[in-house]
Design a protein around this motif. Structure first.
Motif, PDB file in Angstrom:
ATOM      1  N   ALA A  98      65.476  48.325  22.226  1.00  0.00           N
ATOM      2  CA  ALA A  98      64.149  48.938  22.257  1.00  0.00           C
ATOM      3  C   ALA A  98      64.259  50.394  21.816  1.00  0.00           C
ATOM      4  CB  ALA A  98      63.557  48.856  23.657  1.00  0.00           C
ATOM      5  N   PHE A  99      63.343  50.819  20.939  1.00  0.00           N
ATOM      6  CA  PHE A  99      63.344  52.187  20.417  1.00  0.00           C
ATOM      7  C   PHE A  99      61.916  52.716  20.404  1.00  0.00           C
ATOM      8  CE2 PHE A  99      63.083  55.139  16.771  1.00  0.00           C
ATOM      9  CZ  PHE A  99      63.970  56.102  17.219  1.00  0.00           C
ATOM     10  N   GLY A 100      61.645  53.766  21.182  1.00  0.00           N
ATOM     11  CA  GLY A 100      60.330  54.412  21.204  1.00  0.00           C
ATOM     12  C   GLY A 100      60.454  55.829  20.677  1.00  0.00           C
ATOM     13  N   TYR A 101      59.658  56.168  19.644  1.00  0.00           N
ATOM     14  CA  TYR A 101      59.746  57.483  19.009  1.00  0.00           C
ATOM     15  C   TYR A 101      58.358  58.102  18.925  1.00  0.00           C
ATOM     16  CZ  TYR A 101      60.652  61.184  15.658  1.00  0.00           C
ATOM     17  OH  TYR A 101      60.752  62.415  15.053  1.00  0.00           O
ATOM     18  N   GLY A 102      58.204  59.266  19.510  1.00  0.00           N
ATOM     19  CA  GLY A 102      56.955  60.005  19.408  1.00  0.00           C
ATOM     20  C   GLY A 102      56.166  59.958  20.704  1.00  0.00           C
ATOM     21  N   PRO A 103      55.246  60.909  20.864  1.00  0.00           N
ATOM     22  CA  PRO A 103      54.454  60.969  22.082  1.00  0.00           C
ATOM     23  C   PRO A 103      53.723  59.652  22.344  1.00  0.00           C
ATOM     24  CG  PRO A 103      54.028  62.882  20.706  1.00  0.00           C
ATOM     25  CD  PRO A 103      54.873  61.946  19.910  1.00  0.00           C
ATOM     26  N   ASP A 104      53.789  59.178  23.579  1.00  0.00           N
ATOM     27  CA  ASP A 104      53.083  57.984  24.036  1.00  0.00           C
ATOM     28  C   ASP A 104      53.514  56.705  23.317  1.00  0.00           C
ATOM     29  OD1 ASP A 104      51.285  56.848  25.830  1.00  0.00           O
ATOM     30  OD2 ASP A 104      49.661  56.859  24.364  1.00  0.00           O
ATOM     31  N   ALA A 105      54.702  56.672  22.749  1.00  0.00           N
ATOM     32  CA  ALA A 105      55.232  55.443  22.143  1.00  0.00           C
ATOM     33  C   ALA A 105      56.014  54.687  23.213  1.00  0.00           C
ATOM     34  CB  ALA A 105      56.146  55.771  20.975  1.00  0.00           C
ATOM     35  N   VAL A 106      55.775  53.377  23.312  1.00  0.00           N
ATOM     36  CA  VAL A 106      56.471  52.566  24.304  1.00  0.00           C
ATOM     37  C   VAL A 106      56.985  51.292  23.643  1.00  0.00           C
ATOM     38  CG1 VAL A 106      56.300  51.317  26.484  1.00  0.00           C
ATOM     39  CG2 VAL A 106      55.020  53.435  26.176  1.00  0.00           C
ATOM     40  N   ALA A 107      58.296  51.069  23.745  1.00  0.00           N
ATOM     41  CA  ALA A 107      58.927  49.851  23.226  1.00  0.00           C
ATOM     42  C   ALA A 107      59.638  49.159  24.382  1.00  0.00           C
ATOM     43  CB  ALA A 107      59.917  50.194  22.123  1.00  0.00           C
ATOM     44  N   LEU A 108      59.332  47.874  24.590  1.00  0.00           N
ATOM     45  CA  LEU A 108      59.922  47.094  25.673  1.00  0.00           C
ATOM     46  C   LEU A 108      60.505  45.805  25.105  1.00  0.00           C
ATOM     47  CD1 LEU A 108      56.926  47.329  28.167  1.00  0.00           C
ATOM     48  CD2 LEU A 108      58.982  48.730  28.187  1.00  0.00           C
ATOM     49  N   THR A 109      61.745  45.512  25.454  1.00  0.00           N
ATOM     50  CA  THR A 109      62.383  44.265  25.018  1.00  0.00           C
ATOM     51  C   THR A 109      63.023  43.609  26.226  1.00  0.00           C
ATOM     52  OG1 THR A 109      62.847  45.202  22.841  1.00  0.00           O
ATOM     53  CG2 THR A 109      64.069  43.231  23.468  1.00  0.00           C
ATOM     54  N   THR A 110      62.697  42.334  26.446  1.00  0.00           N
ATOM     55  CA  THR A 110      63.241  41.608  27.584  1.00  0.00           C
ATOM     56  C   THR A 110      63.762  40.251  27.133  1.00  0.00           C
ATOM     57  OG1 THR A 110      61.611  42.634  29.032  1.00  0.00           O
ATOM     58  CG2 THR A 110      62.752  40.702  29.886  1.00  0.00           C
ATOM     59  N   PRO A 128      74.210  34.894  19.032  1.00  0.00           N
ATOM     60  CA  PRO A 128      73.639  35.404  20.277  1.00  0.00           C
ATOM     61  C   PRO A 128      72.126  35.630  20.111  1.00  0.00           C
ATOM     62  CG  PRO A 128      74.799  37.146  19.142  1.00  0.00           C
ATOM     63  CD  PRO A 128      75.032  35.876  18.364  1.00  0.00           C
ATOM     64  N   LEU A 129      71.389  35.471  21.186  1.00  0.00           N
ATOM     65  CA  LEU A 129      69.956  35.751  21.176  1.00  0.00           C
ATOM     66  C   LEU A 129      69.779  37.247  20.941  1.00  0.00           C
ATOM     67  CD1 LEU A 129      67.144  34.608  21.566  1.00  0.00           C
ATOM     68  CD2 LEU A 129      67.419  34.952  24.010  1.00  0.00           C
ATOM     69  N   PHE A 130      68.873  37.610  20.045  1.00  0.00           N
ATOM     70  CA  PHE A 130      68.660  38.996  19.651  1.00  0.00           C
ATOM     71  C   PHE A 130      67.165  39.265  19.642  1.00  0.00           C
ATOM     72  CE2 PHE A 130      67.891  42.171  16.337  1.00  0.00           C
ATOM     73  CZ  PHE A 130      68.744  43.184  16.733  1.00  0.00           C
ATOM     74  N   ALA A 131      66.748  40.381  20.202  1.00  0.00           N
ATOM     75  CA  ALA A 131      65.337  40.768  20.171  1.00  0.00           C
ATOM     76  C   ALA A 131      65.255  42.283  20.031  1.00  0.00           C
ATOM     77  CB  ALA A 131      64.632  40.309  21.440  1.00  0.00           C
ATOM     78  N   ILE A 132      64.253  42.732  19.253  1.00  0.00           N
ATOM     79  CA  ILE A 132      64.109  44.172  19.017  1.00  0.00           C
ATOM     80  C   ILE A 132      62.637  44.553  19.022  1.00  0.00           C
ATOM     81  CG2 ILE A 132      64.150  43.863  16.505  1.00  0.00           C
ATOM     82  CD1 ILE A 132      65.599  46.630  16.388  1.00  0.00           C
ATOM     83  N   SER A 133      62.360  45.721  19.594  1.00  0.00           N
ATOM     84  CA  SER A 133      61.015  46.295  19.528  1.00  0.00           C
ATOM     85  C   SER A 133      61.143  47.767  19.149  1.00  0.00           C
ATOM     86  CB  SER A 133      60.283  46.140  20.865  1.00  0.00           C
ATOM     87  OG  SER A 133      60.975  46.800  21.898  1.00  0.00           O
ATOM     88  N   ILE A 134      60.250  48.196  18.256  1.00  0.00           N
ATOM     89  CA  ILE A 134      60.245  49.582  17.789  1.00  0.00           C
ATOM     90  C   ILE A 134      58.804  50.065  17.800  1.00  0.00           C
ATOM     91  CG2 ILE A 134      60.745  51.149  15.874  1.00  0.00           C
ATOM     92  CD1 ILE A 134      62.768  49.013  14.867  1.00  0.00           C
ATOM     93  N   ALA A 135      58.553  51.203  18.455  1.00  0.00           N
ATOM     94  CA  ALA A 135      57.204  51.770  18.498  1.00  0.00           C
ATOM     95  C   ALA A 135      57.267  53.243  18.114  1.00  0.00           C
ATOM     96  CB  ALA A 135      56.608  51.624  19.891  1.00  0.00           C
ATOM     97  N   PHE A 136      56.300  53.655  17.306  1.00  0.00           N
ATOM     98  CA  PHE A 136      56.175  55.053  16.935  1.00  0.00           C
ATOM     99  C   PHE A 136      54.926  55.630  17.595  1.00  0.00           C
ATOM    100  CE2 PHE A 136      58.873  53.358  13.589  1.00  0.00           C
ATOM    101  CZ  PHE A 136      59.850  54.325  13.507  1.00  0.00           C
ATOM    102  N   GLU A 137      54.751  56.909  17.500  1.00  0.00           N
ATOM    103  CA  GLU A 137      53.713  57.692  18.156  1.00  0.00           C
ATOM    104  C   GLU A 137      52.433  56.930  18.526  1.00  0.00           C
ATOM    105  OE1 GLU A 137      51.245  61.738  17.191  1.00  0.00           O
ATOM    106  OE2 GLU A 137      53.195  61.452  16.290  1.00  0.00           O
ATOM    107  N   GLY A 138      52.183  56.827  19.833  1.00  0.00           N
ATOM    108  CA  GLY A 138      50.956  56.222  20.336  1.00  0.00           C
ATOM    109  C   GLY A 138      50.886  54.709  20.233  1.00  0.00           C
TER     110      GLY A 138
END
Length: 184
Positions: A98-110, A128-138
């Motif tokens: 999970a990668f969150g970049y910028g104000p109010d960015a939220v990335a969740l990976t479960t 292997p099981l792989f999952a990714i989330s990326i969020a930028f500003e807001g």
């Protein structure tokens, strides 16, 4: 052709936002946890936590943001928060990122269970099981393997679940999401 143009323009917009000058990061923290340890570091508004059960490996980092990672049952979890963002990953087996970049960015990976032969058609050792989330500003991005879902909200988010192949992408030009596959 419109989809290709939209992707090209989005890539250029996101790339330029990462290259153009910004406020220098004043604080960065790093957390690493292996085999039953739990590490937390807080420095002002920057923080990280990495927690690993007996056979897990967790890494997290905060660069003027918050990073969180929890790993169990052989998982290798990574969570990074930067420039006011939050990146949180949890895994029971597999590789959640999970990668969150910028104000109010939220990335969740479960990842809630280790991949099985029925999930991917091959042994877990091979893929292997792989999952990714990326969020930028807001924006928000989330992957949950428990219900085989991916969610993208805002103007700059991406999420992908390797078990189902389900993907979503949001940009200033629109939102795209693949339908749930037969595997999920």
């Amino acid at each position: 052709m419109k989809l290709i143009s939209a992707i090209a323009y989005t890539t250029a917009a996101v790339g330029s936002s990462l290259i153009l000058p910004a406020v220098a990061s004043a604080t960065d923290v790093h957390c690493a946890s292996d085999n039953g340890t739990d590490v937390t570091v807080v420095d002002g508004n920057t923080a990280c936590r990495a927690a690993a059960e007996t056979s897990g490996r967790a890494r997290s980092a905060g660069y003027d943001g918050v990073g969180y990672a929890h790993a169990a049952a052989g998982a290798a979890a990574l969570g990074v928060g930067a420039a006011g963002g939050v990146g949180a990953s949890e895994g029971v087996g597999g590789i959640p990122i999970a990668f969150g970049y910028g104000p109010d960015a939220v990335a969740l990976t479960t990842i809630t269970a280790a991949a099985t032969d029925s999930d991917i058609g091959k042994s877990q050792a091979a893929i292997p099981l792989f999952a990714i989330s990326i969020a930028f500003e807001g924006s928000r991005a989330q992957v949950s393997t428990a219900d085989s879902s991916v969610v993208c909200l805002g103007t700059a988010a991406f999420a992908w679940n390797s078990a189902t192949g389900t993907t979503c992408l949001t940009t200033p030009f629109g939102r795209w999401q693949t339908p749930k596959s037969e595997l999920g």
